[in-house]
Design an enzyme around this catalytic site. Sequence first.
Site, mmCIF file in Angstrom:
data_model
loop_
_atom_site.group_PDB
_atom_site.id
_atom_site.type_symbol
_atom_site.label_atom_id
_atom_site.label_comp_id
_atom_site.label_asym_id
_atom_site.label_seq_id
_atom_site.Cartn_x
_atom_site.Cartn_y
_atom_site.Cartn_z
ATOM 1 N N HIS A 61 -83.354 19.848 24.836
ATOM 2 C CA HIS A 61 -82.996 18.851 24.186
ATOM 3 C C HIS A 61 -81.393 18.851 24.161
ATOM 4 C CE1 HIS A 61 -82.642 16.042 19.988
ATOM 5 N NE2 HIS A 61 -82.183 15.685 21.134
ATOM 6 N N HIS A 114 -71.549 17.369 36.805
ATOM 7 C CA HIS A 114 -72.255 17.768 38.104
ATOM 8 C C HIS A 114 -72.815 19.303 37.825
ATOM 9 C CE1 HIS A 114 -69.069 20.486 39.163
ATOM 10 N NE2 HIS A 114 -68.257 19.775 38.446
HETATM 11 C C1 COA Z 1 -77.124 25.653 14.325
HETATM 12 C C2 COA Z 1 -78.248 25.035 13.185
HETATM 13 C C3 COA Z 1 -79.430 25.152 14.070
HETATM 14 C C4 COA Z 1 -78.324 26.407 12.369
HETATM 15 O O1 COA Z 1 -79.359 26.124 11.470
HETATM 16 P P1 COA Z 1 -79.942 27.303 10.427
HETATM 17 O O2 COA Z 1 -80.572 28.209 11.302
HETATM 18 O O3 COA Z 1 -80.922 26.602 9.388
HETATM 19 O O4 COA Z 1 -78.764 28.015 9.830
HETATM 20 P P2 COA Z 1 -77.919 28.099 8.385
HETATM 21 O O5 COA Z 1 -77.771 26.522 7.944
HETATM 22 O O6 COA Z 1 -78.933 28.880 7.680
HETATM 23 O O7 COA Z 1 -76.595 28.338 8.903
HETATM 24 C C5 COA Z 1 -76.421 29.787 9.084
HETATM 25 C C6 COA Z 1 -74.948 29.957 9.054
HETATM 26 O O8 COA Z 1 -74.193 29.210 10.120
HETATM 27 C C7 COA Z 1 -73.318 28.355 9.836
HETATM 28 N N1 COA Z 1 -73.639 27.099 10.588
HETATM 29 C C8 COA Z 1 -74.739 26.436 10.648
HETATM 30 N N2 COA Z 1 -74.525 25.304 11.521
HETATM 31 C C9 COA Z 1 -73.504 25.439 11.926
HETATM 32 C C10 COA Z 1 -72.588 24.437 12.710
HETATM 33 N N3 COA Z 1 -73.384 23.564 13.486
HETATM 34 N N4 COA Z 1 -71.249 24.886 13.141
HETATM 35 C C11 COA Z 1 -70.843 25.810 12.493
HETATM 36 N N5 COA Z 1 -71.299 26.603 11.582
HETATM 37 C C12 COA Z 1 -72.641 26.489 11.340
HETATM 38 C C13 COA Z 1 -73.546 28.114 8.350
HETATM 39 O O9 COA Z 1 -72.616 27.696 7.654
HETATM 40 C C14 COA Z 1 -74.292 29.472 7.883
HETATM 41 O O10 COA Z 1 -73.097 30.393 7.730
HETATM 42 P P3 COA Z 1 -72.874 31.503 6.857
HETATM 43 O O11 COA Z 1 -73.964 32.456 7.220
HETATM 44 O O12 COA Z 1 -71.830 32.292 6.822
HETATM 45 O O13 COA Z 1 -73.103 30.855 5.539
HETATM 46 C C15 COA Z 1 -77.879 23.907 12.517
HETATM 47 O O14 COA Z 1 -77.083 24.118 11.622
HETATM 48 C C16 COA Z 1 -77.325 22.818 13.506
HETATM 49 O O15 COA Z 1 -76.218 22.765 13.842
HETATM 50 N N6 COA Z 1 -78.242 22.120 14.307
HETATM 51 C C17 COA Z 1 -78.005 20.897 15.245
HETATM 52 C C18 COA Z 1 -78.896 19.959 14.524
HETATM 53 C C19 COA Z 1 -78.427 18.875 15.677
HETATM 54 O O16 COA Z 1 -77.508 18.473 16.183
HETATM 55 N N7 COA Z 1 -79.625 17.785 15.939
HETATM 56 C C20 COA Z 1 -79.493 16.818 16.580
HETATM 57 C C21 COA Z 1 -80.633 16.078 16.375
HETATM 58 S S1 COA Z 1 -80.691 14.481 17.357
#
Ligand code: COA
Length: 231
Positions: free
Chosen positions: A145, A136
């Site tokens: 998104h 709510h």
């Molecule tokens: C958060 C996110 C955007 C980061 O992506 P990125 O900018 O490419 O970052 P990286 O993969 O280089 O990760 C950077 C750091 O964050 C950490 N990390 C990334 N995603 C994480 C997550 N979801 N939870 C915890 N830690 C995460 C990585 O382990 C890395 O840690 P380190 O620096 O200690 O090694 C991506 O991992 C994510 O979770 N995206 C969401 C995707 C999603 O749900 N999509 C839905 C589509 S329908």
Amino acid sequence: MKIVLIGQGGHSKVIKDIILSAEENEIAAYLDDKFSELKTVEQSITGPTEAAADLISYWGDVKFIIAIGSNSVRKKMKERLNLPDEYYATVIHRTACISYSAIIGRGTVIMPNAVVNADSQIGNHAIINSCAVVEHDNCIGNYTHISPNATLAGNVTVEEGVHIGSGATVIPGKTIRQWAVIGAGATVINDVPQYRTAVGVPAKVLRKEGEVLVNISTKKNLPLAASYERK
Ligand SMILES: CC(C)(COP(=O)(O)OP(=O)(O)OC[C@H]1O[C@@H](n2cnc3c(N)ncnc32)[C@H](O)[C@@H]1OP(=O)(O)O)[C@@H](O)C(=O)NCCC(=O)NCCS
């Protein structure tokens, strides 16, 4: 309703299924810049995005959905097409549960089993993905998104362009500032600054490459984007 989908990638396929799940809907055309000319393909029409205005002149009563998953690309496409807002449809899957007091914007798609509760407002060209819960009194901006299974508790504000990752949770009353990203599975217990990414449980803001953390000349800590920066 005659609907034209802008974009023909993965996200567009999901929206196609949602649109066609209602008998009264028809996908009249797919516009994507991978097509160079407007032509008939099977029961539909394909063509470049610049043909949108021609389709309005041709059909008159037609609506559009920008079926592009990236929030920033969706915004750019909206600006490029420059169509009046009334030409955008709002698409809600029949299994979604939407409060009568909720307001849903144009160009927004609400996917199967999503919930939008009382007095929440969702902006334009947003995606409320499968099984997301918007509790709510939320205020969700344009071009956002909310990914599958994410949960926004009551009174959460999500500003323009924000992406909330799959399965993330935001506790009540918090604000996610514009174009921030929340990682999949995060639990957000503080406001998140604009253009930053926060991950983990509890969520911490990722540091940016080259970010200055201490001013050597004064040896004072600079104000960081948030008091809970990730080490
Ligand atoms: C958060 C996110 C955007 C980061 O992506 P990125 O900018 O490419 O970052 P990286 O993969 O280089 O990760 C950077 C750091 O964050 C950490 N990390 C990334 N995603 C994480 C997550 N979801 N939870 C915890 N830690 C995460 C990585 O382990 C890395 O840690 P380190 O620096 O200690 O090694 C991506 O991992 C994510 O979770 N995206 C969401 C995707 C999603 O749900 N999509 C839905 C589509 S329908």
